[in-house]
Design an enzyme around this catalytic site. Sequence first.
Site, PDB file in Angstrom:
ATOM      1  N   LYS A  86       2.098  -9.353  -8.558  1.00 58.62           N
ATOM      2  CA  LYS A  86       2.181  -8.172  -8.359  1.00 58.62           C
ATOM      3  C   LYS A  86       1.496  -7.823  -7.293  1.00 58.62           C
ATOM      4  O   LYS A  86       0.581  -8.336  -6.750  1.00 58.62           O
ATOM      5  CB  LYS A  86       1.470  -7.440  -9.668  1.00 58.62           C
ATOM      6  N   CYS A 131       5.614   0.878  -1.609  1.00 60.57           N
ATOM      7  CA  CYS A 131       5.357   1.336  -2.669  1.00 60.57           C
ATOM      8  C   CYS A 131       5.362   3.055  -2.848  1.00 60.57           C
ATOM      9  O   CYS A 131       4.944   3.701  -1.965  1.00 60.57           O
ATOM     10  CB  CYS A 131       3.846   1.040  -3.281  1.00 60.57           C
TER      11      CYS A 131
END
Length: 312
Positions: free
Chosen positions: A44, A131
Amino acid sequence: ADISTTLAGVKLPNLLFNASGVCCQTEADLKLMVESESGALITKSATVEQRDGNPAPRYTPLPNGIGSINSMGLPNEGYEYYLEYAKKYDYNSEKPLFISLSGLSLDDNVKMCKAFVDAKLPCVLEINYSCPNVPGKPQMGYDMEAMEKSLSVLAPLIKKPFGIKLPPYFDIAHFDQAAAVFNKFDNLAFVTCINSVGNGLAIDFVTEQALIKPKDGFGGLGGLMVLNTALANVNAFHRRLPGKQIVGVGGVVSGKEAFLHVLAGASAVQIGTMLKEEGPGVFARIAKELSDIMVAKGYKTLEDFRGKVKTL
Ligand SMILES: O=C(O)c1[nH]c(=O)[nH]c(=O)c1I
């Protein structure tokens, strides 16, 4: 058929692995990836400090298998957790380890990259420039100047081959501008296209409510609905980045979409929404489906058709 590949100089027994963010935040998640039939695994996206991320509900699949929406908000255990994991990883296993870093500033990315470089580990870095869900943090992927500045610092620091995770682009001029930046960095070995299509809005017809809580329901779109944007980004950068590789991600729900990503130019393929919904068994299924497609079409290896999409 042979669905193995090489990415950034490391061998993958098959071209499939997880999209960063899915099945990879904790050691328990990563263990499932190690035990799956994936050809690699990626952690992640990490920040310097541990983050809880956004309030739930922050992920949901969308009706009729069209995809998903998420506004996770970069929840992660902090980069030192993944550095420790990378130090303990069994690099003799046939499954290479990729590490995703998503610093909230260039200084943070420098700090994290330095730590991984100093640890002298075989894992490969994928810097996340895309992101879409950190409130107040516009994503770097749409700021060409900021990306060039970042790469001019990080590429020489990382020294060895690394990759970057990109948002989808929707304008030919943007493909051209982004490629012009990326071609300046020789050890930028691959670009991963695409991250979720940012700031979509899913609304429930009956309740008339947004489906997720953060950001008034705005979140990144993934799954089958983004396939054709993903294929375009894979092919656009395949055409524009000679000597670099493309990792294709977006809309892979079966061997067919994995085949199309390779046809568009992908050297490896990541799976996000389908992994989240089906679980790690998705890798064995899609690997077999792709192999069967190749046999049916008379292809022995991925090189036989990579990037060979025909134009009219
Ligand atoms: O909200 C997230 O954590 C997230 N969600 C995405 O869809 N892509 C990303 O790169 C990230 I860092």
